[in-house]
Design an enzyme around this catalytic site. Structure first.
Site, mmCIF file in Angstrom:
data_model
loop_
_atom_site.group_PDB
_atom_site.id
_atom_site.type_symbol
_atom_site.label_atom_id
_atom_site.label_comp_id
_atom_site.label_asym_id
_atom_site.label_seq_id
_atom_site.Cartn_x
_atom_site.Cartn_y
_atom_site.Cartn_z
ATOM 1 N N HIS A 54 0.932 -1.181 -0.123
ATOM 2 C CA HIS A 54 -0.143 -0.154 -0.060
ATOM 3 C C HIS A 54 0.656 1.411 0.118
ATOM 4 O O HIS A 54 0.894 2.150 -0.923
ATOM 5 C CB HIS A 54 -0.811 -0.090 1.139
ATOM 6 C CG HIS A 54 -1.770 1.215 1.539
ATOM 7 N ND1 HIS A 54 -2.459 1.858 0.568
ATOM 8 C CD2 HIS A 54 -1.755 2.117 2.664
ATOM 9 C CE1 HIS A 54 -2.987 3.039 1.066
ATOM 10 N NE2 HIS A 54 -2.409 3.173 2.138
ATOM 11 N N HIS A 78 3.848 6.825 5.433
ATOM 12 C CA HIS A 78 2.373 7.419 6.016
ATOM 13 C C HIS A 78 1.679 6.640 7.111
ATOM 14 O O HIS A 78 1.021 7.345 7.710
ATOM 15 C CB HIS A 78 1.596 7.978 4.951
ATOM 16 C CG HIS A 78 0.736 6.903 4.423
ATOM 17 N ND1 HIS A 78 1.078 6.160 3.458
ATOM 18 C CD2 HIS A 78 -0.457 6.616 4.365
ATOM 19 C CE1 HIS A 78 0.152 5.328 2.867
ATOM 20 N NE2 HIS A 78 -0.674 5.621 3.672
ATOM 21 N N GLU A 82 0.931 5.681 12.781
ATOM 22 C CA GLU A 82 -0.511 5.326 13.333
ATOM 23 C C GLU A 82 -0.774 3.825 13.458
ATOM 24 O O GLU A 82 -1.141 3.131 14.627
ATOM 25 C CB GLU A 82 -1.551 5.757 11.905
ATOM 26 C CG GLU A 82 -2.874 5.189 12.232
ATOM 27 C CD GLU A 82 -3.660 6.056 13.246
ATOM 28 O OE1 GLU A 82 -2.835 6.961 13.732
ATOM 29 O OE2 GLU A 82 -4.757 5.668 13.528
ATOM 30 N N ASP A 83 0.174 2.902 12.498
ATOM 31 C CA ASP A 83 -0.461 1.546 12.574
ATOM 32 C C ASP A 83 0.849 0.509 13.181
ATOM 33 O O ASP A 83 0.705 -0.684 13.149
ATOM 34 C CB ASP A 83 -0.665 0.844 11.415
ATOM 35 C CG ASP A 83 -1.902 1.608 10.686
ATOM 36 O OD1 ASP A 83 -2.702 1.949 11.451
ATOM 37 O OD2 ASP A 83 -1.755 1.600 9.523
ATOM 38 N N ASP A 145 -3.123 8.559 -1.023
ATOM 39 C CA ASP A 145 -3.787 7.229 -0.246
ATOM 40 C C ASP A 145 -4.829 6.956 -0.439
ATOM 41 O O ASP A 145 -5.105 5.735 -0.623
ATOM 42 C CB ASP A 145 -3.431 7.945 1.224
ATOM 43 C CG ASP A 145 -3.896 6.901 2.411
ATOM 44 O OD1 ASP A 145 -3.407 5.807 2.238
ATOM 45 O OD2 ASP A 145 -4.442 7.437 3.272
ATOM 46 N N ASP A 267 -20.172 17.335 -25.583
ATOM 47 C CA ASP A 267 -18.695 17.353 -25.386
ATOM 48 C C ASP A 267 -18.245 15.901 -24.855
ATOM 49 O O ASP A 267 -17.259 15.877 -24.428
ATOM 50 C CB ASP A 267 -18.410 18.448 -24.654
ATOM 51 C CG ASP A 267 -19.152 18.418 -23.234
ATOM 52 O OD1 ASP A 267 -20.249 17.411 -22.979
ATOM 53 O OD2 ASP A 267 -18.934 19.463 -22.532
HETATM 54 MN MN MN Z 1 -2.827 4.796 3.931
#
Ligand code: MN
Length: 731
Positions: A54, A78, A82-83, A145, A267
């Site tokens: 990811h 990123h 957090e994880d 993300d 269009d």
């Molecule tokens: Mn993520």
């Protein structure tokens, strides 16, 4: 869908970097990868793949956007804070202040729940804007993300899919739009749309696929013609000309907002011309208008007046020889980069945005929203400003429990009820907005609290009139499917009546005992097991008889008439002998050959003018015909236009075409035909087809004696139930 099949590895990422022409600190990127990989080890995504795929995919998206080394590192990092057990301090020590600040920003945005109570929502969107204003790269990473999460959304549990899609459609796609990142915006919208309205998505996708060959050859030819022409011009240097396909959601919005059929979306075919200078843009515009006929009021100059998201181009819609309209976009390379990458173009082609620059000019709108918020403490007002600024086409209303429901502008409480749940829609009795009872066609505004009051009566269901009140296709589809299921008996009856009426009108007289056999082909074609199923499908509008009737006429003629060669002709009034040579006086000419112009088909009573053709007499136009008006404006061939007028008496018939737009219902076409037949109006031709949102258009070419009779016909047609407009067309 693009890029879902890619096996994301660090080698893949590095190959991308080495093949590009932008400089990156590869050592730092590899370090960030190793750090992230070792912390996410053992973690899996819903797809079962290692978690690290990811961050790698997010980094890849940012490389495609041309973002800088730090942004790519942040993409890799990123989710670590957090994880995993990684800390922000550690990230700062290893990768520097910028990376740490960006990781912190992305982590914080991730923690902001967007769909909560109203008061919190204002606060939360404010937090996102503040994070963006600190460093815009935060939101660009967040968008990448979200894009990868959307691409892999099918691995998530079903109940998460819709919520995520809704949040993406309402918050992230509009932000991408405001930042001008077209590629991300369109992909986010298309994927969200697929989860929010799978039926409409598939429908458009299929139509597009079916037409891909037509489209490519049509656009291919146009491109080639433009290319040849531009190459002969010495002021144009190396133009790039390519065809463009509108995104699925883009087409949906057009079809939906303008309530036009797919064929009328001008269009969806587009040609884009990219050149070096602004001077070339305007010169080429002139060339295009010379090659093709421009459609009035469809020219937009976004070069002199750029859109809020910095977009610049010239847009014009023109009609080619084939009669198919298409859009032409003309821009410079610099404008093109901004159109594709928006704010990200600053990293791709320039240095990026640093320090105090970040607030200047192009990001002013973020500052404006934040400032506007500080002036008011009224939470409702804040939500309204932010939301309307992010997505002006949508309204956001709330259930009494504080759940937010997002609907297109002009949606009614019927839409709201069906958006909560199908059964809430079906069982709705009345509704309260901010505590007050409102009518069902009440249009919801952002910030309102809507309470749906349900009926206790188990047997109650929706009312057919709700089809007119509902604005969203979702609600309409649910109402229709209820009628399809609940009203089988009624549908069978209506369908049978309609078929009989249509047969009568078309003089098809199949003996009862032959009827099953006569219809058998269509039963099979529409997957109906019995004749009842077939009638029911006609009754609820699933099968349009107008599409079948010609085949029935042919079949009937073949089976029953041709052997006898009967005298039996339709008892409709016959066309009077149309002799179009008189009825008109042209000033200064006697007994000249008169033709009626096809562009405007004048009728007795219309103000008219004549045009002296070369060798084909005088053609008569309406005085307000575009051809005449534009000739006068441009002072073209003024001497060939002459005064003309109708003679006092005219007993002739004239052909005219009228367009009827109506809510589609069983028997509509029959009602129109019966009325015209009653008025003894001859029908030369009629074409009917279904439009979006349950509407149908019927175009009939008839013969009338003059404007008075035509007005009479129009007035009577307007009284037919369901008919919303009747207009005489230019044709
Ligand atoms: Mn993520």
């Amino acid at each position: 869908m693009p890029n879902t099949e890619i096996d994301y590895t660090i080698d893949f990422l590095l190959t991308k970097i080495l093949n590009g022409d932008k400089q990156y600190d590869i050592t730092k990127i590899v370090e960030a990868y190793k750090y992230a990989e070792s912390h996410h080890i053992g973690q899996k995504r819903d797809s079962g793949e290692p978690y690290i795929t990811h961050p790698l995919a997010v980094a890849y998206i940012l490389l495609e956007l041309g973002m800088d080394t730090d942004t790519v590192c942040v993409a890799l990092l990123h989710d670590v804070v957090e994880d995993t057990d990684a800390t922000l301090d550690e990230v700062r020590k290893l990768f520097g202040d910028d990376c740490a600040m960006l990781v912190d920003g992305v982590t914080k945005i991730g923690k902001i729940p967007l769909f909560t109570k109203e008061e919190q929502q204002a606060e939360n969107v404010r937090k996102i804007l503040l994070a963006m204003s600190q460093d815009i790269r935060v939101i660009i990473v967040k968008l990448a993300d979200r894009l990868h999460n959307m691409r892999t959304l099918y691995h998530r549990p079903a109940e998460k899919q819709r919520a995520t899609a809704l949040e993406t459609m309402n918050i992230y796609a509009p932000i991408a739009h405001r930042l001008g990142i077209r590629a991300i915006k369109e992909e986010l919208e298309d994927i969200s749309f697929r989860y929010l309205d799978p039926f409409a998505y598939t429908e458009i996708e299929q139509v597009m696929e079916k037409r891909i060959n037509d489209r490519q050859s049509f656009i291919g030819q146009i491109q080639a013609r433009i290319k040849t022409r531009l190459e002969s011009m010495d002021f144009v240097k190396k133009p790039q000309i390519d065809g463009r396909v509108k995104s699925i959601y883009g087409i949906y919005k057009k079809v939906y907002m303008t309530q036009r059929g797919f064929d009328e979306i001008y269009d969806k075919y587009a040609v884009r011309i990219i050149v070096s200078t602004v001077y070339e843009c305007y010169s080429i515009l002139g060339v295009i208008h010379d090659m093709f006929k421009p459609i009035p009021n469809r020219f937009k100059d976004y070069i002199s007046t750029p859109k809020a998201n910095m977009y610049q181009s010239l847009h014009t819609t023109v009609i080619g020889r084939e009669g198919i309209p298409f859009e032409v976009q003309i821009r410079t390379w610099e404008m093109h980069h901004t159109a594709e990458y928006g704010i990200a173009a600053h990293w791709k082609y320039k240095e990026g945005i640093h320090g105090k620059d970040r607030f200047e000019g192009k990001l002013a709108w973020i500052r404006q929203i934040i400032e506007a918020q500080q002036e008011t403490n009224d939470v409702e007002e804040i939500v309204r400003t932010i939301k309307s600024d992010l997505a002006p086409e949508d309204v956001f209303a709330f259930t009494p429990k504080g759940d937010m429901i997002t609907l297109p502008v002009n949606s009614t409480v019927v839409d709201f009820a069906y958006a909560i749940h199908t059964q809430v829609g079906h069982k709705m009795m009345s509704a309260k907005v901010d505590g007050k009872i409102v009518s069902l066609d009440y249009k919801i505004k952002t910030g309102e609290i809507v309470e749906i009051i349900l009926t206790k009566d188990e047997t109650k269901g929706p009312n057919r009139s709700w089809l007119d009140i509902a604005k969203t296709n979702e609600a309409k589809a649910k109402i229709r499917s209820w009628f399809k299921k609940e009203c089988r008996e009624e549908n069978i009856r209506n369908g049978k009546d309609e078929l009989e009426r249509e047969f009568r009108r078309n003089l098809i007289r199949v003996p009862d005992e032959d009827l099953d056999e006569f219809l058998s082909d269509d039963l099979r074609r529409h997957n109906c097991d019995t004749v009842e199923d077939f009638y029911a499908a006609i009754g609820y509008g699933g099968i349009l008889l107008s599409k079948l009737i010609q085949r029935y006429k042919d079949k009937y003629t073949k089976q029953y008439l041709e052997t006898e060669k009967t005298e039996e002709q339709p008892t409709l009034p016959t066309t009077p002998n149309i002799k179009k040579t008189d009825g008109i006086t042209v000033e200064g000419m006697e007994n000249c050959l008169i033709k009626f112009a096809k562009c405007c088909n004048p009728l007795p009573g219309d103000d008219v003018v004549g045009f002296i053709t070369r060798g084909h007499g005088v053609s008569i136009h309406k005085a307000d015909c575009v051809n005449y008006v534009s000739a006068m404006e441009e002072e073209r061939e003024v001497e060939r236009w002459v005064k003309a007028s109708w003679e006092e008496t005219h007993t002739k018939s004239y052909r005219t075409t009228i367009d009827i737009i109506s809510y589609d219902r069983p028997g509509l076409l029959a009602d129109v035909a019966n009325l015209l037949s009653e008025m003894r109006i001859f029908i030369h031709e009629s074409v009917s087809r279904g439009l979006k949102d349950g509407y149908a258009s019927i175009t009939v070419t008839i013969s009338v004696g003059g404007i008075e009779q035509l007005n009479n016909v129009v007035m009577r047609l307007k009284r037919i139930p369901g008919v919303s407009s009747v207009e005489r067309t230019g044709k």
